[in-house]
Structures are given as C-alpha cells and as structure tokens.
Design a protein around this motif. Sequence first.
Motif, mmCIF file in Angstrom:
data_model
loop_
_atom_site.group_PDB
_atom_site.id
_atom_site.type_symbol
_atom_site.label_atom_id
_atom_site.label_comp_id
_atom_site.label_asym_id
_atom_site.label_seq_id
_atom_site.Cartn_x
_atom_site.Cartn_y
_atom_site.Cartn_z
ATOM 1 N N GLU A 41 -67.596 -18.683 -28.588
ATOM 2 C CA GLU A 41 -66.413 -18.310 -27.787
ATOM 3 C C GLU A 41 -68.001 -17.913 -26.694
ATOM 4 O O GLU A 41 -68.925 -18.869 -25.315
ATOM 5 N N ARG A 44 -69.106 -21.838 -26.275
ATOM 6 C CA ARG A 44 -67.923 -22.001 -24.975
ATOM 7 C C ARG A 44 -68.635 -22.055 -23.292
ATOM 8 O O ARG A 44 -68.638 -21.869 -22.337
ATOM 9 N N ASP A 45 -68.394 -20.594 -23.174
ATOM 10 C CA ASP A 45 -67.911 -19.675 -22.168
ATOM 11 C C ASP A 45 -69.608 -19.753 -21.290
ATOM 12 O O ASP A 45 -69.665 -19.977 -20.286
ATOM 13 N N SER A 47 -72.230 -22.195 -22.331
ATOM 14 C CA SER A 47 -72.181 -23.772 -21.993
ATOM 15 C C SER A 47 -73.931 -24.002 -23.101
ATOM 16 O O SER A 47 -74.705 -24.568 -21.810
#
Length: 429
Positions: A41, A44-45, A47
């Motif tokens: 997570e 992803r959040d 980058s």
Amino acid sequence: MSTAEMKARLKKYQWPMYVVVILAYILSPFSRGAPAIMGPELIRDMSLDAAQFGLLGLSFFWTYALSNAPAGAAIDKIGPRRGLMISLLLTGIGSLAFSIAEAFWVVIVGRMLVSMATAGIFICGIKIMSSWFTVKQFPQLNGIFLGMGAVGSVLATGPLQFMMNSLGWRTSFAAIAAVCVVIAVLAFLIVRSKPADVGLPTPDELAGEAPPAKPAAEKTDWWTEMKPIITQKEFWFVTLFFLGVTSSGQVIASLWGGVLLSNVYGFDKMTVADIMTVMAVGMVLGSVVSGSACKKFGMPAVMLGGTIAFLSAWVYMVVNLRSLSVFELKTVYFLIGFCQMYAVVGAFAAIRQLVPAEKVGTAVGLSNACAWLFGAGLFNQIWGLIIGNISKGATPFPVAAFEVSMWVQAAALSCSVMCAIYLTRRVKG
C-alpha cells in the motif's frame, strides 16, 4: 519506616511501572515490522520504486543502531523517567509525520524519528528494571519484558493488516501516534527513575544483597565514565555474541524471511504471513522462557544452549532448503524466533551482571548499537549483495543465492557459539 513497610511501598511502585515500560516497548518491534505488511500500500500510494522502499528500511535500521549509544548515555544522565516520556512523544511525532506525509523525504524523517525514539524506549525499560528490581529478579523480568515486546511483532502482521483494511494505513498510524501520547502521560504519572526519588533504598539493599557501598563519584569526563565498560573483555564478547545472534534472527524476521519463502517455494501472501507469524510467536515464547531459564541454569548456560540450538536449526534449514515442507518451515522459523530471543535475554542479563545499575543504559546502548549496526543492518545488506550477484537481477531469486547467504550467516552464528563458550567461564550465573 520498617523494612517490611519499605518493601510493601517498593512493590506499589515497581509493578505499575513495569506494566508501563512493557506497553511502551511493544511499540518498538511493532514499528520495526510494520513496513513488511504495509509495504504494497505504501509503495502504491507514495509511488515508490524498489530502491526507495529499500532506503526506507535502511534508514530505520541504521538510525536505530546509531541512536543506541548516545541514547543510553543521555538516559543515564537525565534519568529513565524523562527519557521514556521524551522517547514516547518522539515516537508519536514520527508516526504522525509518517501518516500525513505526501513527500518521500517526510516519510524518511518520520521513520527516522520513530527509530531514534524506540531505541530510547528500549534502554529506558532496561534502566528502570535495573533500578527497581534486584539483580536476581532482573533476568526473568527482562525475559518477560522482551517477550511482551515481541508481541509487537505479532501485532505488526495480521492485526495491523486488519486495522489498515478498516482505516487505511494513514489513519492507522495517526491512531498509533495517539497511543504513544497516552502511554507518555502514563509514564509521567506512574514512572520514577529510581527508588531514591521516593525516599526508598535500592531493591538489592532491601533484600540484603547489595554490594558494599562506594563513595559518591565525582563528575568525570566521557572517557573516564566509559573506560570501565569498553576496556572490559567480557563486555565485548557479549557484544560479539549479540552481533551473530541478532543478525541471524533479523535477516529472516525483518527483511529476507518472506522473500525467501515466496521465491524459493512460490508461496502466496497468506502462507508467507502464517509462517512469519509462527516466528513472531516463537520470539515471544523464547523471551519469556529464557527469563526463568536464566534463574535456574544461569545466564551463560542459556546463551550457549540457545545459540547451539539456533545454529542446529539454521544448518538443518540450509542443508534441506530445496525440499522443506510447510510444516518443517513453520518448525524451523519458530525455532529461529524462539532461539534468537532465548539467547538474547541471557546476554542482556549478562550485561546487567557485568556493569553497575547506573551504567546499564550506557552499556546496553553501546552493545545494542554494535549489534544492529554491524549485525542486523550489515548482514541484511550482505544478503542483498550475495543474492543480487548470484541472481544477476533475475527473479525469482535462485535457491543457490539463499543457500550461500545462509552459510555466511551460519559462520556468524558459529562465532556467537564460541563467544558463549568463553563467557561460561567468565560470567557468573
């Protein structure tokens, strides 16, 4: 006040403080292990690429290692009560910064603050136990302390994932920041640095086990204060012992254990999480059992027995790495977690035996710094270099890469066995 009245009053202070330092210390293994669960997570959040995520782990471990010695010396100066409150508030600030970060550098700063602070929390716990309990009580209570702290490693697996599923990782860490503030308030209300602060003699004096009183020492420079510690051979043998045991446990528990399982065996996330949870449970049980074992068999025997069992499990794993079943892996991972903490508790008790209570913070800080800097931190990088060189960038990483890394680690564990053998002759049980 009679001796019986003083003992009763001492107990009223001892046990609430013991609970507070345990609650505080749970935050340390939890904070260390959290990125393993929240990594996808976070990547992803924010980058993040692989190099940035690796830097996040490196910044935590090296900051923790480099913070131990100065934190220990500072806590010996200002007292563990103030040290614990400051450390908890810094953990809260770092967790909050981490939760609201939009830029990568803020994430790094937040993690570094948490790392520095959790080093202080650990040393404050050791210092408070050294001051408020007798030398004979210390090994068992320290084992429970480390064991309950290892519960943080368990909480950083499935429970953290559940929390993030419900709240998201940002809100979860904001909630953790609030918990830090609550425990800091408890520390302010309950914790006292030493019995003399409330008009009581030391626990050893009350138990009739105190060494002969020494005249009050004059203020001295840094070298004069450190010399009795750093010129003591036994201290460095304990530190070298820590280095091999801690690095061997942490290369599996903190970074490469899950990667090994997914690359060598192709396990899914749930299977990997199950096996890693078994290791965390082993760490809890090893810590608790070790405290009682130190009392019964003596610290050097615990260090030696734990490390021999650790090395045996390690060699069994590397020799059979290509064919281990899930049951065998759970058993070996459990033993790695159990034996690591079983041996480490004995080593911390040995340091308590080697130095006076007023210098425990400094000694533990210095020894812990060396173990994490040259042990857990360095060997995680050594594994990365070996695996990267053998795999030539190909994924999944080949079994041979892990086998070579594990044989290098076996050499470090063998060094710890040699240190334990030496210490059985030099440190009293």
